[in-house]
Design an enzyme around this catalytic site. Sequence first.
Site, short mmCIF file in Angstrom:
data_model
loop_
_atom_site.label_atom_id
_atom_site.label_comp_id
_atom_site.label_asym_id
_atom_site.label_seq_id
_atom_site.Cartn_x
_atom_site.Cartn_y
_atom_site.Cartn_z
N GLY A 168 0.86 -1.02 -0.06
CA GLY A 168 -0.04 -0.41 0.09
C GLY A 168 0.59 1.53 -0.08
N GLY A 177 -0.78 4.96 -0.60
CA GLY A 177 -1.85 5.25 0.09
C GLY A 177 -1.48 6.53 1.25
N SER A 222 -6.90 1.04 13.48
CA SER A 222 -7.97 1.17 13.24
C SER A 222 -8.66 1.50 14.43
CB SER A 222 -9.04 1.65 12.40
OG SER A 222 -9.93 2.48 12.45
N SER A 223 -8.84 2.56 15.24
CA SER A 223 -9.58 2.79 16.54
C SER A 223 -10.92 2.89 16.12
CB SER A 223 -9.08 4.16 16.85
OG SER A 223 -9.92 4.98 15.68
N CYS A 224 -11.29 2.07 15.67
CA CYS A 224 -12.74 2.23 14.97
C CYS A 224 -13.04 0.85 15.57
CB CYS A 224 -13.74 2.07 14.06
SG CYS A 224 -12.96 1.00 12.78
N TYR A 274 -15.38 -3.38 8.55
CA TYR A 274 -13.90 -2.81 8.98
C TYR A 274 -13.92 -3.57 9.95
CZ TYR A 274 -10.36 0.53 8.10
OH TYR A 274 -9.07 1.00 8.14
N LYS A 312 -10.07 -6.01 10.83
CA LYS A 312 -9.58 -5.37 11.40
C LYS A 312 -8.59 -5.28 12.54
CE LYS A 312 -7.67 -1.69 8.57
NZ LYS A 312 -6.37 -2.43 7.52
N THR A 347 -5.24 6.44 15.18
CA THR A 347 -6.63 7.42 15.45
C THR A 347 -6.79 8.05 14.20
OG1 THR A 347 -8.01 9.57 16.52
CG2 THR A 347 -5.50 9.60 16.31
N ASN A 348 -7.89 8.43 13.75
CA ASN A 348 -8.06 9.40 12.23
C ASN A 348 -7.31 10.29 11.93
OD1 ASN A 348 -10.71 8.87 13.43
ND2 ASN A 348 -11.84 9.62 12.33
N HIS A 376 -12.94 11.04 4.58
CA HIS A 376 -13.20 11.44 6.24
C HIS A 376 -13.70 12.56 6.27
CE1 HIS A 376 -10.32 7.36 6.07
NE2 HIS A 376 -11.12 7.48 7.17
N ARG A 381 -13.10 13.65 18.36
CA ARG A 381 -12.74 13.15 17.15
C ARG A 381 -11.44 13.47 17.87
NH1 ARG A 381 -16.83 9.91 16.68
NH2 ARG A 381 -17.63 9.39 14.62
N ASP A 398 -23.93 9.83 12.93
CA ASP A 398 -22.76 11.01 13.30
C ASP A 398 -21.90 9.81 14.13
OD1 ASP A 398 -23.47 13.68 14.49
OD2 ASP A 398 -24.51 13.01 15.76
O1 GFB Z 1 -14.12 10.88 9.69
P1 GFB Z 1 -15.50 10.52 9.71
O2 GFB Z 1 -16.06 9.94 8.43
O3 GFB Z 1 -15.61 8.96 10.23
O4 GFB Z 1 -16.47 11.00 10.36
P2 GFB Z 1 -15.69 8.45 11.92
C1 GFB Z 1 -16.32 11.65 11.58
C2 GFB Z 1 -17.55 12.79 12.23
O5 GFB Z 1 -17.89 13.50 11.00
C3 GFB Z 1 -18.99 11.52 11.35
C4 GFB Z 1 -19.13 14.18 10.41
O6 GFB Z 1 -19.56 12.20 12.77
C5 GFB Z 1 -19.52 12.51 10.58
O7 GFB Z 1 -21.13 12.86 10.89
N1 GFB Z 1 -18.91 15.01 9.36
C6 GFB Z 1 -19.00 15.79 9.50
C7 GFB Z 1 -18.52 14.05 8.39
N2 GFB Z 1 -18.97 16.43 8.31
C8 GFB Z 1 -18.30 15.52 7.53
C9 GFB Z 1 -18.72 15.44 6.18
O8 GFB Z 1 -18.31 16.09 4.90
N3 GFB Z 1 -17.44 14.03 5.60
C10 GFB Z 1 -17.36 13.15 6.26
N4 GFB Z 1 -16.45 11.92 6.07
N5 GFB Z 1 -17.65 13.00 8.19
C11 GFB Z 1 -14.00 6.43 10.22
C12 GFB Z 1 -14.06 4.71 10.28
O9 GFB Z 1 -15.05 6.17 11.65
O10 GFB Z 1 -13.13 6.24 10.73
C13 GFB Z 1 -13.89 4.62 10.37
O11 GFB Z 1 -16.08 4.98 9.81
C14 GFB Z 1 -11.88 4.10 10.09
O12 GFB Z 1 -14.05 2.77 10.06
C15 GFB Z 1 -12.73 6.21 10.09
O13 GFB Z 1 -12.31 3.66 11.32
C16 GFB Z 1 -10.67 6.56 11.32
O14 GFB Z 1 -14.62 9.44 12.69
O15 GFB Z 1 -16.78 7.84 12.57
#
Ligand code: GFB
Length: 310
Positions: free
Chosen positions: A11, A14, A108-110, A137, A141, A165-166, A180, A210, A270
């Site tokens: 990868g 990436g 991943s932290s999820c 996912y 993991k 984390t993210n 994300h 987050r 959310d």
């Molecule tokens: O980063 P995200 O997509 O993933 O979303 P997770 C984090 C938060 O940001 C959620 C909000 O509460 C979304 O609803 N959010 C607000 C947005 N505006 C936006 C937007 O425009 N785009 C996106 N994408 N979100 C992921 C996991 O979770 O994190 C994966 O689904 C992985 O499995 C990754 O672990 C690191 O933090 O919720």
Amino acid sequence: MKKDAKIYIAGHNGMVGSGLLRRLKAEGYTNFLLRSSKELDLRNQQLVNELFEQEKPEYVFIAAAKVGGILANDTYRAEFLYDNLIIQTNVIHAAYMNKVKKLMFLGSSCIYPELAPQPLREDFLLLGPLGPTNQPYAIAKIAGIKMCDAYRDQYGCNYISVMPTNLYGPNDNYDLEKSHVLPALIRKFHEAKRDGAKEVVIWGTGSPLREFLHVDDMVDACYHLMLHYDEGGLVNVGMGKDISIKNLALLVKEIVGFEGDLAHDMTKPDGTPRKLLDITKLEKSGWTPKISLRDGISQVYADLQDEEWY
Ligand code: GFB
């Protein structure tokens, strides 16, 4: 890890894989095994076995995965489960068959239960139900962590599992549906400013918390752990601090210089209310994060000034 050791970064195109390659090159490593996804489909077990048999890498980083934001995880549930399970299974088993000296598996932290106490300690794994949006996912993991541990227990393999984390940084995905939150916000505010829009729409309530780590910090931690950490189980990599999505949006708005308002799309999920990693174990191993969120976002945004995204 000697400077001429053969290192396979699965990868490497990436965000994390390219960051690892940059970092290892800067440290003076020279002998890389690299295959793009076009050159080698890691879901094909025979091709993966042939690569390992022919090339005999000594060290392996598994940064290849199907990844995405909350909506992509929820939409492509079968692909997130199948692709991730099969990629990591093929690579871990081929590493064992070909006597790889050390392997790092990136998760991943999820993986932690949706409502686990915060901050998330490594020993909270599997103590409660996973969140629904990214369960496929997370299950893949978790299987990867357990596979590394099982190969360590049964065969004595030095395979370590690292849970970031993210992340954000160069080579991130800016697709508004699949990305994300942080790259999505940078793009949305940038385009809104450019187009003179009145508002930017964020998904959900804005209240979830987050944690965000710049990929250069992440790969610095990976390098440190590859050199100094040899235990089973998992180790968290994060900032140790989190921020609400609303406040993150306000920070990006300020950095980009957008003057309009925020609006909410409440049809979007959310996800987990909070996901803050406990990084005590990592800090005890001798590593701490260096790049603040404000500096990291400013740096990423400065590099994107001419980006059109179309
Ligand atoms: O980063 P995200 O997509 O993933 O979303 P997770 C984090 C938060 O940001 C959620 C909000 O509460 C979304 O609803 N959010 C607000 C947005 N505006 C936006 C937007 O425009 N785009 C996106 N994408 N979100 C992921 C996991 O979770 O994190 C994966 O689904 C992985 O499995 C990754 O672990 C690191 O933090 O919720």
